[in-house]
Design a protein around this motif. Structure first.
Motif, short mmCIF file in Angstrom:
data_model
loop_
_atom_site.label_atom_id
_atom_site.label_comp_id
_atom_site.label_asym_id
_atom_site.label_seq_id
_atom_site.Cartn_x
_atom_site.Cartn_y
_atom_site.Cartn_z
N UNK A 196 -13.78 -37.04 52.11
CA UNK A 196 -12.41 -37.51 51.97
C UNK A 196 -12.01 -37.67 50.51
N UNK A 197 -12.99 -37.85 49.62
CA UNK A 197 -12.66 -38.11 48.22
C UNK A 197 -12.42 -36.80 47.48
N UNK A 198 -11.33 -36.75 46.70
CA UNK A 198 -10.97 -35.50 46.01
C UNK A 198 -12.04 -35.08 45.01
N UNK A 199 -12.70 -36.06 44.36
CA UNK A 199 -13.74 -35.71 43.38
C UNK A 199 -14.92 -35.06 44.08
N UNK A 200 -15.26 -35.54 45.28
CA UNK A 200 -16.37 -34.94 46.03
C UNK A 200 -16.03 -33.52 46.45
N UNK A 201 -14.75 -33.25 46.74
CA UNK A 201 -14.34 -31.89 47.08
C UNK A 201 -14.55 -30.98 45.87
N UNK A 202 -14.21 -31.49 44.67
CA UNK A 202 -14.43 -30.69 43.45
C UNK A 202 -15.93 -30.45 43.23
N UNK A 203 -16.76 -31.47 43.53
CA UNK A 203 -18.21 -31.29 43.41
C UNK A 203 -18.68 -30.18 44.35
N UNK A 204 -18.14 -30.16 45.58
CA UNK A 204 -18.48 -29.10 46.52
C UNK A 204 -18.10 -27.73 46.00
N UNK A 205 -16.92 -27.65 45.37
CA UNK A 205 -16.47 -26.36 44.82
C UNK A 205 -17.38 -25.92 43.68
N UNK A 206 -17.81 -26.90 42.84
CA UNK A 206 -18.74 -26.56 41.76
C UNK A 206 -20.05 -26.00 42.32
N UNK A 207 -20.53 -26.61 43.41
CA UNK A 207 -21.78 -26.12 44.02
C UNK A 207 -21.60 -24.69 44.53
N UNK A 208 -20.44 -24.40 45.11
CA UNK A 208 -20.20 -23.04 45.61
C UNK A 208 -20.17 -22.04 44.46
N UNK A 209 -19.51 -22.42 43.35
CA UNK A 209 -19.46 -21.52 42.19
C UNK A 209 -20.87 -21.28 41.65
N UNK A 210 -21.70 -22.33 41.65
CA UNK A 210 -23.06 -22.19 41.16
C UNK A 210 -23.88 -21.28 42.04
N UNK A 211 -23.64 -21.35 43.37
CA UNK A 211 -24.35 -20.46 44.28
C UNK A 211 -23.98 -19.01 43.99
N UNK A 212 -22.70 -18.78 43.70
CA UNK A 212 -22.28 -17.41 43.35
C UNK A 212 -22.96 -16.95 42.07
N UNK A 213 -23.06 -17.87 41.09
CA UNK A 213 -23.74 -17.52 39.83
C UNK A 213 -25.19 -17.14 40.08
N UNK A 214 -25.85 -17.89 40.98
CA UNK A 214 -27.25 -17.59 41.29
C UNK A 214 -27.37 -16.20 41.90
N UNK A 215 -26.42 -15.83 42.76
CA UNK A 215 -26.42 -14.48 43.32
C UNK A 215 -26.29 -13.43 42.21
N UNK A 216 -25.34 -13.67 41.30
CA UNK A 216 -25.11 -12.70 40.22
C UNK A 216 -26.37 -12.50 39.39
N UNK A 217 -27.01 -13.64 39.02
CA UNK A 217 -28.21 -13.54 38.18
C UNK A 217 -29.35 -12.87 38.95
#
Lengths: 103, 167
Positions: A26-47
């Motif tokens: 429910x917290x907007x900051x936690x949603x941003x944390x989730x988005x950061x984790x998704x971006x990091x997963x994509x970075x791991x795929x790229x590397x």
């Protein structure tokens, strides 16, 4: 299992965790944390694809990941700025309470 | 798959899970830092030293600090009055996330035999990365510089106090 498959599964798991966080909290900051984790997963795929791909010396995947890190940093700065402004305006960061477009 | 991969992977997944599951927002930010550090270690495991250290500098050094600042600046709103940190549509979100993981995992396992096998570590020096950034990738680099400038100014303007309105 090849090493690449292991890294891809790990990235898929991190992406799913980030997506679950972004969709269920429910917290907007936690949603941003989730988005950061998704971006990091994509970075791991790229590397991982850069490392086990046919032409690692071309640096394509590495460059993608570096630019993606830079874009993610910009996204985090603007997103958290928006959250702070919304908190100042509505005195809440609860997304269930933010159901109007009009202030 | 080496022991290091499993150890670092377990650390990263545990950090990510804690970051999205814990109730206290400050604990979430600390767990997120652990997940970022684990990802940086995974990058180092993949022989991408430059990306690994960029990850440490940008994510642990900047994004995690920014998240902590945002949490402290929005203090007092972290626990909703009716309790519960999850949205009332949490079941839908969890189903969607599980479905995405199932599809991705199925696709990876189906094509696992076609994926390239282990190869010798590529030798990439920072010198080569710098030359590539200044040569072939100079246009994306300039665009990212513009984007970061715009984001910097935009974030400051968005988060700035509106003094005229307050008076």
């Amino acid at each position: 299992m090849t090493p690449l498959a292991g890294f891809l599964l790990m990235a898929a798991l991190l992406f799913a965790i980030g997506l679950a966080g972004a969709l269920t909290r429910r917290n907007a900051i936690l949603v941003l944390i989730g988005i950061e984790l998704m971006l990091n997963a994509a970075n791991l795929n790229l590397i991982a694809f850069w490392r086990y791909g046919p032409h690692p010396e071309a640096l394509t995947g590495m460059m993608f990941a570096i630019f993606s890190i830079a874009v993610a940093a910009a996204e985090a700065a603007v997103g958290l700025g928006l959250v702070i402004q919304i908190h100042r305006h509505a005195h809440t960061t609860d997304l269930d309470a933010m159901n109007r477009m009009k202030g | 798959m080496s022991f290091a991969f499993y150890a670092i992977g377990a650390l990263t997944v545990a950090g990510a899970l804690a970051a999205v599951l814990l109730k206290n927002l400050v604990h979430c930010a600390l767990a997120l830092t652990v997940a970022f550090a684990g990802l940086a270690l995974l990058f180092l495991e993949l022989d991408a030293q430059f990306a690994g250290f960029a990850q440490i500098l940008v994510y642990i050094g900047a994004v995690a600090i920014l998240v902590v600042f945002a949490i402290l600046l929005t203090r007092g709103s972290e626990t909703p009055p009716d309790g519960g940190v999850y949205s009332h549509t949490w079941l839908v979100g969890l189903t969607v996330a599980a479905a995405v993981f199932a599809v991705l995992g199925w696709a990876i396992l189906q094509t696992a035999s076609l994926l390239p096998k282990a190869s010798p570590a590529p030798v990439v020096t920072v010198d080569e990365i710098g030359k590539a950034l200044m040569g072939r990738y100079v246009l994306p680099l300039e665009i990212v510089a513009m984007l970061l400038t715009a984001a910097l100014i935009g974030a400051v303007i968005v988060a700035m106090h509106e003094k005229e309105e307050a008076r």
